[in-house]
Design a protein around this motif. Structure first.
Motif, PDB file in Angstrom:
ATOM      1  N   MET A  28       0.852  -1.170   0.000  1.00 58.03           N
ATOM      2  CA  MET A  28       0.000   0.000   0.000  1.00 58.03           C
ATOM      3  C   MET A  28       0.902   1.239   0.000  1.00 58.03           C
ATOM      4  O   MET A  28       1.805   1.350   0.810  1.00 58.03           O
ATOM      5  N   ASN A  29       0.632   2.134  -0.904  1.00 58.94           N
ATOM      6  CA  ASN A  29       1.348   3.405  -0.990  1.00 58.94           C
ATOM      7  C   ASN A  29       0.583   4.425  -0.150  1.00 58.94           C
ATOM      8  O   ASN A  29      -0.607   4.637  -0.364  1.00 58.94           O
ATOM      9  N   ILE A  30       1.263   5.054   0.815  1.00 57.00           N
ATOM     10  CA  ILE A  30       0.598   5.968   1.746  1.00 57.00           C
ATOM     11  C   ILE A  30       1.181   7.362   1.604  1.00 57.00           C
ATOM     12  O   ILE A  30       2.392   7.540   1.713  1.00 57.00           O
ATOM     13  N   GLU A  31       0.310   8.330   1.357  1.00 58.64           N
ATOM     14  CA  GLU A  31       0.709   9.735   1.348  1.00 58.64           C
ATOM     15  C   GLU A  31       0.106  10.388   2.583  1.00 58.64           C
ATOM     16  O   GLU A  31      -1.107  10.317   2.795  1.00 58.64           O
ATOM     17  N   VAL A  32       0.938  11.025   3.409  1.00 56.69           N
ATOM     18  CA  VAL A  32       0.468  11.664   4.633  1.00 56.69           C
ATOM     19  C   VAL A  32       0.336  13.158   4.381  1.00 56.69           C
ATOM     20  O   VAL A  32       1.315  13.828   4.079  1.00 56.69           O
ATOM     21  N   LYS A  33      -0.891  13.670   4.516  1.00 58.69           N
ATOM     22  CA  LYS A  33      -1.132  15.098   4.321  1.00 58.69           C
ATOM     23  C   LYS A  33      -0.862  15.908   5.576  1.00 58.69           C
ATOM     24  O   LYS A  33      -0.505  17.070   5.507  1.00 58.69           O
ATOM     25  N   SER A  34      -1.092  15.291   6.735  1.00 60.37           N
ATOM     26  CA  SER A  34      -0.930  15.983   8.011  1.00 60.37           C
ATOM     27  C   SER A  34      -0.862  14.949   9.124  1.00 60.37           C
ATOM     28  O   SER A  34      -1.380  13.843   8.972  1.00 60.37           O
ATOM     29  N   ASP A  35      -0.244  15.333  10.232  1.00 64.07           N
ATOM     30  CA  ASP A  35      -0.187  14.436  11.390  1.00 64.07           C
ATOM     31  C   ASP A  35      -1.453  14.486  12.237  1.00 64.07           C
ATOM     32  O   ASP A  35      -1.613  13.679  13.147  1.00 64.07           O
ATOM     33  N   THR A  36      -2.333  15.447  11.971  1.00 65.11           N
ATOM     34  CA  THR A  36      -3.526  15.608  12.809  1.00 65.11           C
ATOM     35  C   THR A  36      -4.779  15.789  11.964  1.00 65.11           C
ATOM     36  O   THR A  36      -4.713  16.113  10.778  1.00 65.11           O
ATOM     37  N   PHE A  37      -5.923  15.603  12.605  1.00 63.51           N
ATOM     38  CA  PHE A  37      -7.241  15.879  12.037  1.00 63.51           C
ATOM     39  C   PHE A  37      -8.213  16.009  13.200  1.00 63.51           C
ATOM     40  O   PHE A  37      -7.979  15.465  14.271  1.00 63.51           O
ATOM     41  N   PRO A  38      -9.309  16.762  13.014  1.00 68.76           N
ATOM     42  CA  PRO A  38     -10.277  16.896  14.113  1.00 68.76           C
ATOM     43  C   PRO A  38     -11.027  15.581  14.342  1.00 68.76           C
ATOM     44  O   PRO A  38     -11.444  14.939  13.394  1.00 68.76           O
ATOM     45  N   ILE A  39     -11.165  15.201  15.581  1.00 66.21           N
ATOM     46  CA  ILE A  39     -11.830  13.940  15.938  1.00 66.21           C
ATOM     47  C   ILE A  39     -13.316  14.203  16.204  1.00 66.21           C
ATOM     48  O   ILE A  39     -13.654  15.141  16.909  1.00 66.21           O
ATOM     49  N   LYS A  40     -14.177  13.368  15.633  1.00 69.97           N
ATOM     50  CA  LYS A  40     -15.601  13.390  15.980  1.00 69.97           C
ATOM     51  C   LYS A  40     -15.739  12.552  17.248  1.00 69.97           C
ATOM     52  O   LYS A  40     -15.690  11.327  17.202  1.00 69.97           O
ATOM     53  N   ARG A  41     -15.850  13.211  18.367  1.00 67.66           N
ATOM     54  CA  ARG A  41     -15.759  12.559  19.667  1.00 67.66           C
ATOM     55  C   ARG A  41     -16.722  11.377  19.811  1.00 67.66           C
ATOM     56  O   ARG A  41     -16.318  10.292  20.234  1.00 67.66           O
ATOM     57  N   ASN A  42     -18.001  11.554  19.476  1.00 65.71           N
ATOM     58  CA  ASN A  42     -18.948  10.452  19.712  1.00 65.71           C
ATOM     59  C   ASN A  42     -18.633   9.241  18.838  1.00 65.71           C
ATOM     60  O   ASN A  42     -18.772   8.103  19.281  1.00 65.71           O
ATOM     61  N   PHE A  43     -18.170   9.468  17.612  1.00 67.79           N
ATOM     62  CA  PHE A  43     -17.830   8.340  16.747  1.00 67.79           C
ATOM     63  C   PHE A  43     -16.550   7.665  17.225  1.00 67.79           C
ATOM     64  O   PHE A  43     -16.449   6.446  17.251  1.00 67.79           O
ATOM     65  N   ALA A  44     -15.549   8.452  17.610  1.00 70.91           N
ATOM     66  CA  ALA A  44     -14.294   7.886  18.121  1.00 70.91           C
ATOM     67  C   ALA A  44     -14.567   7.089  19.392  1.00 70.91           C
ATOM     68  O   ALA A  44     -14.028   5.988  19.567  1.00 70.91           O
ATOM     69  N   ASP A  45     -15.395   7.629  20.264  1.00 73.96           N
ATOM     70  CA  ASP A  45     -15.735   6.915  21.500  1.00 73.96           C
ATOM     71  C   ASP A  45     -16.405   5.578  21.202  1.00 73.96           C
ATOM     72  O   ASP A  45     -16.166   4.586  21.896  1.00 73.96           O
ATOM     73  N   ALA A  46     -17.254   5.534  20.175  1.00 77.76           N
ATOM     74  CA  ALA A  46     -17.913   4.284  19.794  1.00 77.76           C
ATOM     75  C   ALA A  46     -16.879   3.265  19.316  1.00 77.76           C
ATOM     76  O   ALA A  46     -16.946   2.084  19.696  1.00 77.76           O
ATOM     77  N   LEU A  47     -15.907   3.685  18.501  1.00 75.75           N
ATOM     78  CA  LEU A  47     -14.868   2.755  18.047  1.00 75.75           C
ATOM     79  C   LEU A  47     -14.057   2.230  19.221  1.00 75.75           C
ATOM     80  O   LEU A  47     -13.770   1.036  19.311  1.00 75.75           O
ATOM     81  N   ILE A  48     -13.696   3.130  20.124  1.00 75.62           N
ATOM     82  CA  ILE A  48     -12.896   2.753  21.298  1.00 75.62           C
ATOM     83  C   ILE A  48     -13.658   1.736  22.154  1.00 75.62           C
ATOM     84  O   ILE A  48     -13.112   0.705  22.557  1.00 75.62           O
TER      85      ILE A  48
END
Length: 173
Positions: free
Chosen positions: A1-21
């Motif tokens: 897989m070829n990966i291009e990184v645009k940035s080290d950060t992005f805004p987290i959608k808290r409720n969705f991230a909490d569901a994954l966790i």
């Protein structure tokens, strides 16, 4: 897989991230995934947020999440924001994101329980293994997606998806 990184950060959608966790811990604890063998994602803008490669799914944190903004099956390339690499299942998650507009959450489980049950109950299964090219896997999975919200991925485990994380988890069993 070829990966291009645009940035080290992005805004987290808290409720969705909490569901994954929360679901990472639940699925590992219930034996549906191994600590490092599956992946979880949620839709985010025009892409998705996925667990990073090698993340401990039982103990996820924000740093374990990578935003995949764009992907190209033919070039086997993903453009991401975040630190680390996305899960090797990134193209499987991308396919669900692309082909199923109502799927918000997607799980890929190296689930011995689910694989055993899927074989007994005749759940839809890919012809290709997850080690096939991204394009071959995409073409294979696309032919199956209309048969429900769970697909057995040969050599990997079970792909499930749904409008909610609960829906995606319920499809496992």
């Amino acid at each position: 897989m070829n990966i291009e990184v645009k940035s080290d950060t992005f805004p987290i959608k808290r409720n969705f991230a909490d569901a994954l966790i929360a679901w990472g811990a639940t699925l590992v604890g219930g034996g549906w995934m191994s600590e490092r063998g599956g992946s979880l994602s949620h839709r985010y803008a025009l892409g998705f947020v996925i667990t990073r490669k090698g993340a401990d799914l039982a103990h996820l944190a924000d740093a374990d999440l990578i935003c995949v903004e764009r992907w190209d099956f033919d070039a086997e390339q993903v453009i991401v924001r975040g630190k680390g690499e996305p899960s090797p299942h990134a193209f499987i998650h991308a396919l669900v994101c692309q082909e199923r507009a109502t799927a918000i959450f997607t799980f890929v489980a190296d689930a011995p329980k689910a694989v055993e049950r899927a074989g007994k109950e005749g759940w839809p299964s890919t012809k290709q293994s997850a080690h096939a090219s991204a394009r071959a896997m995409a073409d294979d999975v696309t032919t199956i997606l209309g048969k429900g919200n769970r697909v057995l991925i040969r050599g990997t485990g079970l792909l499930t998806f749904g409008c909610t994380a609960d829906d995606a988890a319920a499809a496992m069993g």
